[in-house]
Design a protein around this motif. Structure first.
Motif, short mmCIF file in Angstrom:
data_model
loop_
_atom_site.label_atom_id
_atom_site.label_comp_id
_atom_site.label_asym_id
_atom_site.label_seq_id
_atom_site.Cartn_x
_atom_site.Cartn_y
_atom_site.Cartn_z
N SER A 24 21.52 48.92 -108.91
CA SER A 24 22.86 49.43 -108.64
C SER A 24 23.57 48.53 -107.63
N GLY A 25 24.81 48.86 -107.31
CA GLY A 25 25.56 48.06 -106.35
C GLY A 25 25.74 46.63 -106.84
N THR A 26 25.50 45.70 -105.94
CA THR A 26 25.63 44.28 -106.29
C THR A 26 24.40 43.76 -107.02
N HIS A 53 35.61 42.49 -98.61
CA HIS A 53 35.50 43.48 -99.69
C HIS A 53 34.03 43.76 -100.01
N GLY A 54 33.19 43.70 -99.01
CA GLY A 54 31.77 43.94 -99.22
C GLY A 54 31.45 45.43 -99.35
N SER A 55 30.22 45.71 -99.69
CA SER A 55 29.77 47.09 -99.84
C SER A 55 29.80 47.81 -98.50
N LEU A 56 30.22 49.06 -98.52
CA LEU A 56 30.21 49.92 -97.33
C LEU A 56 29.04 50.90 -97.37
N SER A 57 28.13 50.62 -98.30
CA SER A 57 26.94 51.47 -98.48
C SER A 57 25.68 50.69 -98.14
N ILE A 58 24.59 51.41 -97.96
CA ILE A 58 23.29 50.78 -97.76
C ILE A 58 22.34 51.23 -98.87
N PHE A 59 21.42 50.36 -99.21
CA PHE A 59 20.35 50.74 -100.13
C PHE A 59 19.33 51.59 -99.39
N LYS A 119 27.02 55.64 -98.79
CA LYS A 119 28.12 55.10 -98.01
C LYS A 119 28.00 55.56 -96.56
N VAL A 120 28.06 54.61 -95.63
CA VAL A 120 27.91 54.95 -94.22
C VAL A 120 29.12 54.56 -93.38
N GLU A 173 29.38 60.87 -88.83
CA GLU A 173 30.50 59.93 -88.80
C GLU A 173 30.10 58.68 -88.00
N PRO A 174 30.39 57.50 -88.53
CA PRO A 174 29.99 56.27 -87.82
C PRO A 174 30.78 56.09 -86.52
N LYS A 175 30.10 55.52 -85.53
CA LYS A 175 30.71 55.22 -84.24
C LYS A 175 30.34 53.79 -83.83
#
Length: 341
Positions: free
Chosen positions: A76-78, A118-124, A141-142, A202-204
């Motif tokens: 999935s993803g890239t 425009h990179g992924s905002l998610s992690i595997f 998505k994080v 929520e990210p900080k």
């Protein structure tokens, strides 16, 4: 009887010292059950997860598993994972759960500017109950939409919070620039908490030394409220450096040697792990990204940048890139050998 009393006193003192020795949050070092190490890495032109198993309890001698082939290939993803981090379960998951998290990026399909805009905002995320059988990967998505990317995620169990603190590097764009075509911010360290690597807070922002950029944060727990952390600055002469805190993850961090001190130049992706047998020895992997990848350093003094010296790399696998190493028990060691060798 007096001699026996003295011997008993000395034994109690020795055991107290052993118990009080620094430990990493999740690896329980100096535990007699720890018999080896498992490393997870990627290769520069092959962004998949590769495993290396130590040759016994030698922290610098590894052999590739699966005949050197990848263990995990994302679909999935890239379709590519960089910076894989093995996370040993904390709290109630200790000894029962492991995770692999990593950057969703296949640089062969893009370029570095695009990857930061425009990179992924998610992690595997993969998870396992035995280090042998792994779940299908998921992308979580994080980060928020103002970010251009999420790079080098890692995690540490926060005893006080009773959750995993997950951290990564991101750059940001103005809210009125949804196409991320304008000026990007410096790269900073962000974080969020999770209990299951499915739902995140929520990210900080954790570290923002703007206009300087920092990436590739890694922690090692020294026991109690003491921690060391390692980062790479993205200055004109990129380098990896170390900071120390004796009052927790959100305490006061100081840089041994002063604000310009560093461990190595021209490297990235630092990752530290403890020796299972020697309570005073710590290893630090640094990625010579312009050369042959990871090389190990070692130190017996985490209060000095200058204490890190080149370790014996004669049996350390070559061409490994930004990854991680954890300590493992005999049952896990045997299961990995049975499955992949």
């Amino acid at each position: 009887m007096k001699a026996l009393s003295i011997a008993f006193t000395l034994l109690v003192a020795f055991n107290s010292f052993t118990i009080a020795s620094p430990v990493r949050t999740v690896d329980k070092r100096q535990n007699s059950q720890l018999v080896g190490y498992l490393g997870a890495f990627f290769l520069g032109n092959e962004p998949y997860v590769y495993f290396d198993l130590s040759n016994g309890n030698n922290a610098l001698s590894f052999s590739p598993l699966n005949r050197g082939g990848p263990i995990l290939i994302p679909t999935s993803g890239t379709g590519g994972i960089r910076d894989p981090s093995l996370i040993s379960g904390g709290g109630g998951e200790s000894g029962r759960k492991w995770y692999i998290i990593g950057t969703d990026l296949h640089i062969g399909k893009t370029d570095w500017d695009t990857a930061q805009r425009h990179g992924s905002l998610s992690i595997f995320v993969w998870e396992s109950t035995d280090l042998v059988n792994w779940s299908q990967e998921r992308l979580v998505k994080v980060e928020n939409d103002n970010a251009g990317m999420v790079w080098a995620p890692d995690a540490i169990w926060d005893e006080e919070a009773g959750q995993y603190m997950v951290h990564w590097s991101s750059r940001f764009f103005a809210g009125n620039d949804p196409n991320h075509a304008g000026t990007r911010s410096a790269s900073m360290i962000r974080y969020a908490y999770t209990s299951d690597f499915r739902t995140f807070s929520e990210p900080k922002t954790y570290i923002d030394p703007s206009p300087l950029s920092v990436i590739d944060l890694a922690f090692i727990h020294m026991g109690g409220n003491s921690y060391a952390r390692f980062l790479k600055n993205e200055a004109s002469n990129p380098s990896v450096y170390m900071e120390r805190s004796d009052n927790g993850l959100f305490g006061t961090w100081t840089r041994p040697g002063g604000p310009n001190a560093y461990i190595r130049e021209g490297v990235e992706g630092p990752y530290a792990y403890r020796d299972n047998l020697d309570p005073n020895k710590t290893y630090l992997l640094v990625d010579y990204y312009g050369a042959d990848g990871y090389r190990p350093l070692q130190s017996t003094n985490l209060n000095s940048q200058n204490s890190w010296v080149d370790a014996d790399r004669s049996s350390f696998p070559q061409l490994r890139r930004h990854g991680s190493v954890i300590s493992i028990t005999q049952d896990r060691y045997d299961a990995l050998q049975a499955k992949w060798r």
